[in-house]
Design a protein around this motif. Structure first.
Motif, PDB file in Angstrom:
ATOM      1  N   LEU A  14       0.817  -1.216   0.000  1.00  0.00           N
ATOM      2  CA  LEU A  14       0.000   0.000   0.000  1.00  0.00           C
ATOM      3  C   LEU A  14       0.852   1.267   0.000  1.00  0.00           C
ATOM      4  N   ALA A  15       1.952   1.263   0.715  1.00  0.00           N
ATOM      5  CA  ALA A  15       2.777   2.473   0.844  1.00  0.00           C
ATOM      6  C   ALA A  15       3.299   2.964  -0.497  1.00  0.00           C
ATOM      7  N   ARG A  16       3.465   2.058  -1.459  1.00  0.00           N
ATOM      8  CA  ARG A  16       3.966   2.475  -2.779  1.00  0.00           C
ATOM      9  C   ARG A  16       2.914   2.287  -3.883  1.00  0.00           C
ATOM     10  N   TYR A  17       1.672   2.108  -3.471  1.00  0.00           N
ATOM     11  CA  TYR A  17       0.603   1.865  -4.449  1.00  0.00           C
ATOM     12  C   TYR A  17       0.467   3.015  -5.437  1.00  0.00           C
ATOM     13  N   HIS A  18       0.580   4.245  -4.953  1.00  0.00           N
ATOM     14  CA  HIS A  18       0.324   5.409  -5.804  1.00  0.00           C
ATOM     15  C   HIS A  18       1.197   5.408  -7.051  1.00  0.00           C
ATOM     16  N   GLU A  19       2.490   5.064  -6.891  1.00  0.00           N
ATOM     17  CA  GLU A  19       3.372   5.080  -8.062  1.00  0.00           C
ATOM     18  C   GLU A  19       3.507   3.706  -8.703  1.00  0.00           C
ATOM     19  N   ALA A  20       3.260   2.633  -7.951  1.00  0.00           N
ATOM     20  CA  ALA A  20       3.488   1.276  -8.486  1.00  0.00           C
ATOM     21  C   ALA A  20       2.279   0.702  -9.210  1.00  0.00           C
ATOM     22  N   ARG A  21       1.087   1.279  -9.039  1.00  0.00           N
ATOM     23  CA  ARG A  21      -0.121   0.662  -9.592  1.00  0.00           C
ATOM     24  C   ARG A  21      -0.160   0.692 -11.114  1.00  0.00           C
ATOM     25  N   ASP A  22       0.664   1.524 -11.742  1.00  0.00           N
ATOM     26  CA  ASP A  22       0.689   1.578 -13.204  1.00  0.00           C
ATOM     27  C   ASP A  22       1.681   0.599 -13.816  1.00  0.00           C
ATOM     28  N   ILE A  23       2.518  -0.021 -13.002  1.00  0.00           N
ATOM     29  CA  ILE A  23       3.469  -1.009 -13.510  1.00  0.00           C
ATOM     30  C   ILE A  23       2.715  -2.325 -13.705  1.00  0.00           C
ATOM     31  N   PRO A  24       2.776  -2.922 -14.892  1.00  0.00           N
ATOM     32  CA  PRO A  24       1.901  -4.069 -15.183  1.00  0.00           C
ATOM     33  C   PRO A  24       2.348  -5.394 -14.592  1.00  0.00           C
ATOM     34  N   PHE A  25       2.670  -5.369 -13.308  1.00  0.00           N
ATOM     35  CA  PHE A  25       2.964  -6.600 -12.592  1.00  0.00           C
ATOM     36  C   PHE A  25       2.315  -6.505 -11.216  1.00  0.00           C
TER      37      PHE A  25
END
Length: 469
Positions: free
Chosen positions: A220-231
């Motif tokens: 969750l802590a890195r969801y904002h930037e990681a949610r667009d990475i397709p993995f």
């Protein structure tokens, strides 16, 4: 005093936690759990991938009830016909359900409720699908918000009701009901194409809860930037569990709300409510462009291009990777959904409804509100659309969000030997690079079916005519 005998009608709410209809029925009487599979009575018949997922989740939910000495009675047919028969057989005096908001089912439920009330059957409906019912967060004039940002701002001022406690025990009524087996509902495909889905997804409420908690603790802590990475390292993958109500969205919200890293994720949960608000107030959302100017839009009908898109043979690796993952697993990361959808409606100018129908049939998390609004948003035909000039460049999107080609290499393995410099657009690779990678374009992997620059120009011309009226 004789206890009330209450039929709890399950529809996309296969869980024991925060299940208002089930909890309230258990508090006030003996319950009779019933599921009626209506293959032709909904606005849209359930797609093939989600039928498979439903089969798995019914098995899990049946086990949950059996662990409390209960049983889920299964039927296949029309609820308007079957429910009065079930009431007569069981001598039930009440029916409880959590509301469904696909337009045809909602109207049908109102009709059933009116008929049963005339027969002195008590009817109670509950909010078990959303954070708040779709008629509550509206403008002062009781009209819906047409822009998400305004809806979001208004929503944050409202309280989300606390979730109901998880049901741990209940009294189940003895009945002469026979019902069907899960297998006899005919949910599994006749041809076995579900192997990868079986390896990918674990059904069941307990697994959904564990997965969500793990996401909150580790991602969750890195969801904002990681949610667009397709993995899946960066996102929750909870949508399949929300789609069939295996997980409660209210429970998720209250688990998250005091977490300092949760705002981006909570925004997505509110976006889901917004989609249902639009569907409730605009019941043609799933099939008709809400912007009436698009009734005269010059879409292309090209079955060859559509088939290439469906089967991941467009010559644009990020699009092809996504469409192949969709077919194999029944799932697509949100960023890839947008890239693939934009390619279909903007690069190919194929009607968004055809893409929506394909997603509906192949997604295990198919959701009539989210699917419809998402496609209209990308196509620019909805109430709160993306700007018509926003046309994703699939190559640039791929370079940005799959920089090293990891996602492409997994789902388009014929390109795995290409250097990262060329994997996003193999048509630009020199001949010697292709030869070293063992790739012959047009044979091992297709040439691009369109020139993106020319397709973008064509789309802007078409959209420009609409915007000018």
């Amino acid at each position: 005093m004789k206890k009330s005998r209450i039929i709890v009608l399950f529809r996309n709410d296969f869980r024991l936690h925060d299940n208002p209809a089930l909890y309230e029925a258990s508090r006030t009487g003996e319950i009779i759990p019933v599921y009626i599979h209506e293959s032709t009575n909904h606005t849209k018949s359930m797609g093939g991938a989600q039928k498979w997922w439903l089969h798995q989740c019914l098995l899990s939910f049946q086990t949950s009830l059996e662990n409390m000495n209960g049983r889920l009675y299964l039927f296949n047919g029309n609820a308007e016909v079957l429910l009065p028969e079930i009431i007569e057989t069981t001598e039930a005096d009440a029916v409880y359900w959590n509301r469904c908001y696909d337009p045809k089912t909602y109207r049908r439920d109102l009709k059933i409720a009116a008929l049963l009330i005339e027969e002195n059957i008590q009817i109670k409906s509950f909010e078990g699908r959303l954070l708040r019912p779709p008629w509550e967060v509206v403008k002062e004039e009781k009209v819906p918000y047409r822009v998400f940002s305004a809806f979001y701002k208004a929503f944050l001022k409202e309280e989300v009701p606390k979730p109901f406690p998880a049901l741990k025990e209940s009294v189940f009524a003895e009945t002469d009901l026979k019902g069907e087996t899960i297998s006899s509902l005919g949910l599994l495909p006749k041809m076995n194409w579900t192997k990868t889905m079986e390896e990918t997804w674990m059904p069941g409420e307990n697994h959904a809860i564990e997965q969500f908690k793990d996401f909150c603790e580790t991602k969750l802590a890195r969801y904002h930037e990681a949610r667009d990475i397709p993995f899946p390292e960066g996102f929750s993958v909870m949508s399949p569990y929300l789609a069939l109500g295996i997980m409660s969205v209210r429970s998720m919200y209250h688990y998250l709300k005091n977490n300092p890293h949760s705002s981006a994720y909570i925004r997505q949960l509110i976006w889901r409510d917004y989609a249902y608000q639009l569907l409730f107030h605009f019941p043609d959302l799933h099939g008709i462009s809400l912007d009436e100017r698009f009734t005269s839009f010059e879409w292309r009908i090209d079955e060859a291009d559509f088939d290439a898109w469906k089967h991941g043979r467009t010559g644009f690796p990020i699009v092809d990777a996504g469409m192949r993952e969709l077919w194999a697993t029944g799932y697509l990361p949100n960023r890839v959904r947008m890239i693939a959808a934009s390619f279909l409606v903007k690069d190919l100018l194929i009607p968004w409804q055809k893409g929506e129908e394909w997603f509906w049939d192949t997604l295990i998390d198919a959701d009539i509100a989210n699917n419809s609004m998402g496609w209209q948003w990308v196509a620019g035909t909805g109430i709160d659309p993306a700007p018509y000039f926003r046309i994703f460049n699939p190559v640039l999107q791929s370079e940005k969000f799959d920089k090293d080609g990891r996602y492409i290499k997994k789902w388009v393995p014929e390109l795995k030997s290409l250097p990262a410099k060329y994997i996003h657009d193999p048509s630009k690779a020199p001949d010697h690079v292709l030869q070293e990678a063992g790739i012959e374009l047009g044979t091992d992997y297709p040439f691009p079916i369109v020139d993106h620059k020319a397709a973008r120009k064509r789309a802007l011309e078409h959209y420009g005519q609409i915007k000018k009226g």
